[in-house]
Design a protein around this motif. Sequence first.
Motif, PDB file in Angstrom:
ATOM      1  N   SER A  86       0.834  -1.209   0.000  1.00 50.01           N
ATOM      2  CA  SER A  86       0.000   0.000   0.000  1.00 50.01           C
ATOM      3  C   SER A  86       0.866   1.256   0.000  1.00 50.01           C
ATOM      4  CB  SER A  86      -0.939   0.003   1.215  1.00 50.01           C
ATOM      5  OG  SER A  86      -0.204   0.095   2.429  1.00 50.01           O
ATOM      6  N   VAL A  87       2.026   1.186   0.641  1.00 51.31           N
ATOM      7  CA  VAL A  87       2.939   2.330   0.645  1.00 51.31           C
ATOM      8  C   VAL A  87       3.475   2.572  -0.760  1.00 51.31           C
ATOM      9  CG1 VAL A  87       5.158   3.189   1.459  1.00 51.31           C
ATOM     10  CG2 VAL A  87       3.576   2.109   3.065  1.00 51.31           C
ATOM     11  N   VAL A  88       3.902   1.524  -1.443  1.00 57.70           N
ATOM     12  CA  VAL A  88       4.410   1.666  -2.807  1.00 57.70           C
ATOM     13  C   VAL A  88       3.322   2.234  -3.715  1.00 57.70           C
ATOM     14  CG1 VAL A  88       5.193   0.391  -4.843  1.00 57.70           C
ATOM     15  CG2 VAL A  88       6.142  -0.142  -2.597  1.00 57.70           C
ATOM     16  N   GLN A  89       2.099   1.744  -3.582  1.00 61.75           N
ATOM     17  CA  GLN A  89       0.991   2.241  -4.399  1.00 61.75           C
ATOM     18  C   GLN A  89       0.712   3.708  -4.121  1.00 61.75           C
ATOM     19  OE1 GLN A  89      -1.983  -0.606  -3.249  1.00 61.75           O
ATOM     20  NE2 GLN A  89      -1.314  -2.145  -4.743  1.00 61.75           N
ATOM     21  N   LEU A  90       0.832   4.112  -2.842  1.00 60.85           N
ATOM     22  CA  LEU A  90       0.626   5.515  -2.488  1.00 60.85           C
ATOM     23  C   LEU A  90       1.689   6.391  -3.130  1.00 60.85           C
ATOM     24  CD1 LEU A  90      -0.678   7.767  -0.628  1.00 60.85           C
ATOM     25  CD2 LEU A  90       1.171   7.224   0.962  1.00 60.85           C
ATOM     26  N   VAL A  91       2.947   5.953  -3.077  1.00 57.14           N
ATOM     27  CA  VAL A  91       4.034   6.729  -3.669  1.00 57.14           C
ATOM     28  C   VAL A  91       3.794   6.912  -5.161  1.00 57.14           C
ATOM     29  CG1 VAL A  91       6.506   6.778  -4.161  1.00 57.14           C
ATOM     30  CG2 VAL A  91       5.695   6.007  -1.920  1.00 57.14           C
ATOM     31  N   CYS A  92       3.396   5.848  -5.823  1.00 60.06           N
ATOM     32  CA  CYS A  92       3.117   5.924  -7.262  1.00 60.06           C
ATOM     33  C   CYS A  92       1.933   6.851  -7.529  1.00 60.06           C
ATOM     34  CB  CYS A  92       2.832   4.533  -7.823  1.00 60.06           C
ATOM     35  SG  CYS A  92       4.215   3.391  -7.749  1.00 60.06           S
ATOM     36  N   ARG A  93       0.917   6.756  -6.691  1.00 61.77           N
ATOM     37  CA  ARG A  93      -0.299   7.564  -6.872  1.00 61.77           C
ATOM     38  C   ARG A  93      -0.032   9.050  -6.664  1.00 61.77           C
ATOM     39  NH1 ARG A  93      -3.071   4.659  -3.783  1.00 61.77           N
ATOM     40  NH2 ARG A  93      -3.207   5.963  -1.917  1.00 61.77           N
ATOM     41  N   THR A  94       0.948   9.371  -5.828  1.00 61.21           N
ATOM     42  CA  THR A  94       1.267  10.771  -5.556  1.00 61.21           C
ATOM     43  C   THR A  94       2.428  11.278  -6.404  1.00 61.21           C
ATOM     44  OG1 THR A  94       2.655  10.070  -3.678  1.00 61.21           O
ATOM     45  CG2 THR A  94       0.373  10.693  -3.202  1.00 61.21           C
ATOM     46  N   GLY A  95       2.755  10.544  -7.452  1.00 61.14           N
ATOM     47  CA  GLY A  95       3.742  11.015  -8.422  1.00 61.14           C
ATOM     48  C   GLY A  95       5.187  10.820  -8.027  1.00 61.14           C
ATOM     49  N   GLY A  96       5.465   9.852  -7.160  1.00 67.10           N
ATOM     50  CA  GLY A  96       6.832   9.634  -6.715  1.00 67.10           C
ATOM     51  C   GLY A  96       7.469   8.389  -7.301  1.00 67.10           C
ATOM     52  N   VAL A  97       8.744   8.212  -6.993  1.00 75.51           N
ATOM     53  CA  VAL A  97       9.498   7.021  -7.371  1.00 75.51           C
ATOM     54  C   VAL A  97       9.743   6.215  -6.096  1.00 75.51           C
ATOM     55  CG1 VAL A  97      11.699   6.151  -8.248  1.00 75.51           C
ATOM     56  CG2 VAL A  97      10.597   8.098  -9.353  1.00 75.51           C
ATOM     57  N   ALA A  98       9.291   4.971  -6.084  1.00 74.59           N
ATOM     58  CA  ALA A  98       9.371   4.123  -4.892  1.00 74.59           C
ATOM     59  C   ALA A  98      10.573   3.194  -4.973  1.00 74.59           C
ATOM     60  CB  ALA A  98       8.089   3.297  -4.746  1.00 74.59           C
ATOM     61  N   VAL A  99      11.403   3.231  -3.920  1.00 78.60           N
ATOM     62  CA  VAL A  99      12.632   2.434  -3.889  1.00 78.60           C
ATOM     63  C   VAL A  99      12.728   1.711  -2.550  1.00 78.60           C
ATOM     64  CG1 VAL A  99      15.160   2.530  -3.932  1.00 78.60           C
ATOM     65  CG2 VAL A  99      13.828   4.026  -5.444  1.00 78.60           C
ATOM     66  N   LEU A 100      13.041   0.427  -2.584  1.00 78.05           N
ATOM     67  CA  LEU A 100      13.197  -0.360  -1.362  1.00 78.05           C
ATOM     68  C   LEU A 100      14.543  -0.045  -0.722  1.00 78.05           C
ATOM     69  CD1 LEU A 100      12.188  -2.613   0.556  1.00 78.05           C
ATOM     70  CD2 LEU A 100      13.293  -4.260  -0.977  1.00 78.05           C
TER      71      LEU A 100
END
Length: 375
Positions: free
Chosen positions: A268-282
């Motif tokens: 859900s965190v990764v999806q939120l980052v994508c939804r808010t226009g960000g780049v998600a990195v582990l």
Amino acid sequence: MGQVPPPTGACTEDEEDVVVAADAIATPAPDAGDPELAVQQRKGKRKKKKRRRRRKRPTEQEVAARRSVLRWACPGREAVGDHEAGDVGRRRPRVAVELHAHSAFSDGSLSPADLVERAHRNGVKVLALTDHDTMAGVPEAVEAAKQYPIRIIPGVEISAVHSPSGDEMSAEEPVHILAYYGAWGPAKPQELERFLAIIRDGRYARAKQMLQKLKDLGMPMKLEDVCKIAGNGVAPGRLHVARAMVDAGYVENLRQAFSRGSEPNGKSVVQLVCRTGGVAVLAHPWALKNPAAVVKDLKAAGLHGIEVYRSDGKVSGLSDLADTYNLLKLGGSDFHGRDDKEEPDVGSVDLPVLAVLNFLEACIFFCQCGSQWRA
């Protein structure tokens, strides 16, 4: 561009030839009856020849990538940093970049302004401020960066839990997702801030509830002790309560202390980052028990990259994992400014310039202008 003179104490190739020749004259010929000595001298000559091998020349793509990154990071000052990187025609092009650093707005010791100043002293041209569960320090960092040829990337490190498919509660483990945004910040800042506030407030509330329940069960602990384990400025979570239980001797290990709770799920965190226009990195996947399973699940949710590079080099297994799922290969020092000689300094991770360019292009930074973060 003319060749940069060799640093003091270094030998040019002609000088090396002289040194080798002089050494050969000064060294007496081996005794024909001592074959072992002759073998040792032949090995010594081979070692000297190896030292004279030239470094691998950079590709045109690497040189062009460095220019592009500097053009974005230091508009109008693209040449800045050439002397720091050495002779670009002979060395692998590099731009000092820091993509994982914390300030006093979470568990770091430096203010955002002091962090920017330190990064500049270390030659960093691109700095991402990634405090835990907050972006409150970004405006100060951006303002401070106006004094230097350095670009700020608004970021945040979001705390979450990876919950694998099924009911394998023992396999649940904490994960951290780095979110990077464009110059103007998140596309939906209110939604992101609400989410982060829920994490911060919820973790404090849940920690208090857990401590009360544990007290009722005859296992009293102080919230201050749990917060100390979490670190200054970091909202305590189940992991910190569990560690406090272990430290107090109530349980033998973390697995015994864990129970399923309401921590935000990594997906859900990764999806939120994508939804808010960000780049998600582990972040720091090498700390996970089963990074392959975590990466596979988060990739399905939209994960863009994983940290592969550390101050001590590239983690080969994770590099292969990134290739498997076509993920960006990134890394950072995870700098906190602790009084620890072993902590990597800002900008100490050597990110290949092509990896930096790929990251910036993924963020579409090159075509962004105007900003709520940049006055």
